[in-house]
Design a protein around this motif. Structure first.
Motif, mmCIF file in Angstrom:
data_model
loop_
_atom_site.group_PDB
_atom_site.id
_atom_site.type_symbol
_atom_site.label_atom_id
_atom_site.label_comp_id
_atom_site.label_asym_id
_atom_site.label_seq_id
_atom_site.Cartn_x
_atom_site.Cartn_y
_atom_site.Cartn_z
ATOM 1 N N LEU A 1 -17.452 -6.557 -46.736
ATOM 2 C CA LEU A 1 -16.307 -7.450 -46.525
ATOM 3 C C LEU A 1 -16.074 -8.350 -47.747
ATOM 4 O O LEU A 1 -14.955 -8.794 -47.996
ATOM 5 N N TRP B 1 -14.257 -14.538 -52.870
ATOM 6 C CA TRP B 1 -14.403 -15.780 -52.116
ATOM 7 C C TRP B 1 -15.038 -16.843 -53.009
ATOM 8 O O TRP B 1 -15.803 -16.505 -53.917
ATOM 9 N N GLY C 1 -11.879 -4.706 -45.421
ATOM 10 C CA GLY C 1 -12.219 -6.102 -45.721
ATOM 11 C C GLY C 1 -11.047 -6.879 -46.285
ATOM 12 O O GLY C 1 -11.144 -8.096 -46.471
ATOM 13 N N TYR C 2 -9.901 -6.209 -46.534
ATOM 14 C CA TYR C 2 -8.769 -6.900 -47.163
ATOM 15 C C TYR C 2 -8.209 -8.015 -46.287
ATOM 16 O O TYR C 2 -7.692 -8.990 -46.792
ATOM 17 N N THR C 3 -8.294 -7.838 -44.968
ATOM 18 C CA THR C 3 -7.716 -8.881 -44.102
ATOM 19 C C THR C 3 -8.785 -9.858 -43.600
ATOM 20 O O THR C 3 -8.551 -10.572 -42.623
ATOM 21 N N HIS C 4 -9.934 -9.893 -44.267
ATOM 22 C CA HIS C 4 -10.986 -10.830 -43.827
ATOM 23 C C HIS C 4 -10.478 -12.274 -43.949
ATOM 24 O O HIS C 4 -10.128 -12.733 -45.026
ATOM 25 N N LYS C 5 -10.469 -12.959 -42.808
ATOM 26 C CA LYS C 5 -9.932 -14.323 -42.756
ATOM 27 C C LYS C 5 -11.013 -15.353 -42.507
ATOM 28 O O LYS C 5 -10.731 -16.536 -42.396
ATOM 29 N N GLY C 6 -12.244 -14.924 -42.332
ATOM 30 C CA GLY C 6 -13.327 -15.876 -42.075
ATOM 31 C C GLY C 6 -13.281 -16.461 -40.676
ATOM 32 O O GLY C 6 -13.585 -17.635 -40.479
ATOM 33 N N ILE C 7 -12.910 -15.625 -39.695
ATOM 34 C CA ILE C 7 -12.703 -16.131 -38.330
ATOM 35 C C ILE C 7 -13.993 -16.706 -37.736
ATOM 36 O O ILE C 7 -13.986 -17.766 -37.109
ATOM 37 N N ALA D 1 -16.489 -18.068 -39.227
ATOM 38 C CA ALA D 1 -16.797 -19.374 -39.833
ATOM 39 C C ALA D 1 -15.859 -20.450 -39.288
ATOM 40 O O ALA D 1 -16.275 -21.589 -39.042
ATOM 41 N N LEU D 2 -14.585 -20.088 -39.075
ATOM 42 C CA LEU D 2 -13.638 -21.059 -38.511
ATOM 43 C C LEU D 2 -14.044 -21.460 -37.096
ATOM 44 O O LEU D 2 -13.744 -22.559 -36.634
ATOM 45 N N VAL E 1 -7.715 -12.257 -33.436
ATOM 46 C CA VAL E 1 -8.577 -11.354 -34.213
ATOM 47 C C VAL E 1 -7.838 -10.044 -34.478
ATOM 48 O O VAL E 1 -7.819 -9.537 -35.588
ATOM 49 N N SER F 1 -7.577 -5.693 -38.986
ATOM 50 C CA SER F 1 -7.868 -7.123 -38.839
ATOM 51 C C SER F 1 -9.065 -7.357 -37.917
ATOM 52 O O SER F 1 -9.911 -8.210 -38.192
#
Lengths: 499, 187
Positions: A113, A118, A181-187, A189-190, A206, A495
């Motif tokens: 990912l 980052w 991994g292009y749409t990794h948004k860090g969900i 962690a959020l 998600v 996603s």
């Protein structure tokens, strides 16, 4: 006694988790699980990490038992399960990217990912400064006459981003490797430190096409963690929304698969039915995709116009058989879908591929039945299973599931009890896990809450984790022109996978 | 198949009445920049390249719905194109993730001018619920000059349609500009 209980017998049980047991094992016990997975005695339903521990969700299919195994990793590493069980390879790469724990002797240690873009490494673990970006080494394919085709992350249609690297000989695909991994948004962690309400909104975003299923999986995990019983009517409303979502997505998929075989007529007609489902959802619940309506504790609002769902079922019940006849009776279309993109039953079983992908390859699994959740125990439905594993079989699973969902919707409307639809949640700690059947397959959510009732760690495992690798297997030996058709018949989430 | 086609011939059309372009609030920002020359040049045809910069896929579902018989996007001269080289408008969905930023910038650079950027959905406007994540830069505006914002999570197809129609309606507020055509590249 089932294999799973035997495998975990030597570990130390953790009492805080519900409803499945969680057991802390040592490194030898963890490696033994890898052997059991490799032998096919156990299945892998999820593999994720925390700063100093890894967790594996496991199941024993014949005994219908589920459990979570935990291994403490104070030295930042753990024995690789992927070494013996291929389905664990990508989750282990993601664990290294997100929490920084290293799978020892892993067969593939490339990042997954983390694309080196980052501002932080191991964002869910030790939060290290970023390292130098390295080019991604795609797997080799060598031989006379082979050439490479790079596709994506931006694709021609209105779809999600991902990269496909083909090695082809003439028109025939020799090897496909996906890079995601292009749409990794860090969900995830959020989610850390978020209130349950806010985390539920994140869970519902998600994967947009499975917003009800994700919200439901998160809500069920939260309710298990807090020991909350949801009002009976809420269970039925949740199932109503989940079946509407399944119906809309399957109708869209059937049309889109045929369209990718150059048969646009089917798309046109299926898109009309899909739009009718979304409009009914809008009329009933005020949102076309029914987002943020399943909440921990129940549902956000009661059903406004049940008559709309009746009419919808009647309309689709009238129109859909004609479309099925059209699919069955068009030889040029069948010529494209039959025998294309075959997933061998053994492979589907080893990867524990869920949804229409598993069921088109003989894997008879549906989370609505096992582990099961209300109100499906009070409803009659069949789980269609086909053996061929080709595009055609994946279409047929969807066709039969459309019919089942129509029947379920009508049963739900008839039998839905009255009463309240939501209960307040207490603020306390706990651990919960839930497996919910989305349209694409089973979604796993594992949730740990701190004493203030905030999210300590939440992991959401999309069905696509165990389906994407099978796309690579299915396309091998097919022609490049059939890739869109194969890929659409899988319709994996980007996603949901990338988080 | 013949029966199905025949039924379609005699059935009444499903397409909705033509919606009004979005309210002034939506088109005002754009109207100031789009002049009549641009309108004339585009005629009644706008080619749109949709790009998912990291969305949850909800917005894409509703963009795809624009093509169904109810909304029938192409009757308005709006169409989605595969190549950025053919596009007048870059329609961005989702927050811009760190992993998609370069692909987004390169897609924009591949478009010929004049070109416009539409941010569709709450995430493309300001990052939405994902704003502040280590993996997200923010909305499309964090990377590209945005001309039109279409709110919603996701925006309904009708709202998307109204917003896109605002691109094509001559704005009474704007005047013919003396700027060279090449200067019309916004931002």
């Amino acid at each position: 006694m089932g294999t799973l209980r035997e495998a975990l017998a030597t570990g130390a049980p953790v009492t805080t988790q519900a409803p499945w047991p969680r057991v802390v094992v040592d490194a030898a016990g963890w490696s033994a699980l890898g052997e059991a997975l490799a032998e096919g005695a156990l299945g892998l339903s999820g593999l994720w990490g925390e700063a100093e521990a890894v967790h594996a969700a496991l199941f024993d299919e014949p005994a219908a038992e589920f459990a979570v195994a935990t291994l403490a990793c104070p030295e930042g590493r753990f024995p690789s399960l992927g070494r013996r069980h291929a389905a664990a390879i990508r989750p282990e790469r993601a664990i290294r990217d997100l929490v920084g724990l290293v799978a020892q002797a892993a067969p593939d240690d490339r990042p997954w990912l983390d694309h080196g873009r980052w501002p932080v490494r191991a964002p869910l673990g030790r939060k290290l400064p970023p390292g130098p970006a390295a080019p991604y080494a795609f797997l080799p394919a060598e031989g006379e006459g082979l050439h490479r085709m790079a596709v994506g992350p931006v694709h021609a249609g209105i779809i999600e981003p991902g990269h496909f690297r083909f090695a082809v000989n003439g028109e025939t695909v020799v090897r496909l490797e996906t890079r995601l991994g292009y749409t990794h948004k860090g969900i995830e962690a959020l989610m850390q430190g978020a209130t349950i309400e806010h985390a539920a909104c994140l869970a519902g975003r998600v994967s947009g096409d499975s917003t009800v299923a994700y919200a439901l999986a998160f809500a069920r995990a939260a309710e298990a963690a807090l020991g909350v019983a949801v009002p009976e009517r809420a269970h039925w409303l949740r199932a109503l929304m989940a079946e509407l979502e399944r119906l809309a997505n399957h109708l869209g998929d059937i049309g889109a698969i045929c369209n990718d075989a150059g048969f646009a007529l089917m798309l046109t007609h299926c898109a009309i039915l899909r739009e009718r489902v979304l409009r009914t959802a809008d009329a009933c619940f005020g949102h076309r995709l029914m987002r943020d309506l399943v909440v921990p504790g129940g549902v956000a609002l009661d059903l406004a116009a049940p008559a709309g769902v009746h009419d919808l079922c009647a309309e689709i019940g009238r129109q859909f058989p004609r479309l099925v006849a059209l699919y069955e009776g068009t030889a040029s279309l069948q010529d494209r879908t039959c025998g294309t993109g075959v997933v061998a039953p053994g492979l589907a079983r080893r990867f524990a591929a869920g949804g229409y992908i598993g069921r088109a390859s003989g894997r008879d699994f549906d989370a609505r039945r096992r582990p099961g959740y209300p109100p499906y125990d009070q409803l009659r439905f069949e789980v269609p299973v086909f053996e061929n594993g080709d595009v055609d079989a994946r279409v047929w699973v969807r066709i039969r599931e459309v019919e089942q969902s129509l029947s379920l919707l009508q049963q739900i409307l008839l039998a839905m009890p009255g009463g309240p639809v939501r209960v307040p949640l207490p603020l306390r700690g706990g651990e919960g896990v839930a497996l919910v059947e989305g349209f694409r397959g089973d979604i796993l959510v594992w949730l740990s809450l701190d004493e203030a009732g905030r999210v300590r760690r939440c992991h959401l495992r999309d069905p696509s984790w165990f389906q994407w690798p099978l796309v690579e297997a299915a396309i091998e030996g097919n022609i490049v022109a059939d890739f869109p058709l194969c890929n659409k018949s899988f319709n994996c989430s980007y996603s949901g996978h990338d988080l | 198949m013949r029966t199905l086609l025949f039924r379609s011939l005699i059935a009444t059309p499903l397409s909705q009445p033509v919606p009004k372009p979005a309210a002034d609030a939506l088109s005002a920002a754009l109207g100031a920049q789009l002049d009549r020359a641009a309108q004339r040049r585009l005629g009644r045809s706008v080619a749109i390249r949709a790009l998912d910069a990291g969305s949850c896929n909800g917005c894409e579902l509703e963009l795809n719905a624009l093509g169904n018989a109810f909304y029938d996007l192409e009757r308005f001269g709006l169409r989605f194109v595969a190549s950025p080289r053919h596009a007048d408008v870059l329609l961005v969905t989702g927050p811009v993730t760190a992993n998609m930023r370069e692909a987004l910038e390169r897609t924009y650079q591949a478009m010929p001018g004049p070109k416009w950027v539409v941010a569709a959905g709450a995430c493309a406007i300001d990052g939405g619920i994902f704003a502040g994540s280590y993996a997200v830069h923010g909305g499309a505006g964090a990377v590209l000059p945005v001309d039109l914002r279409l709110p919603g999570c996701p925006p309904r197809p009708l709202e998307l349609l109204q917003g896109l129609l605002a691109l094509m309606e001559p704005s009474s507020a704007s005047r013919p500009s003396a700027r060279a055509w090449s200067d019309l590249r916004l931002g």
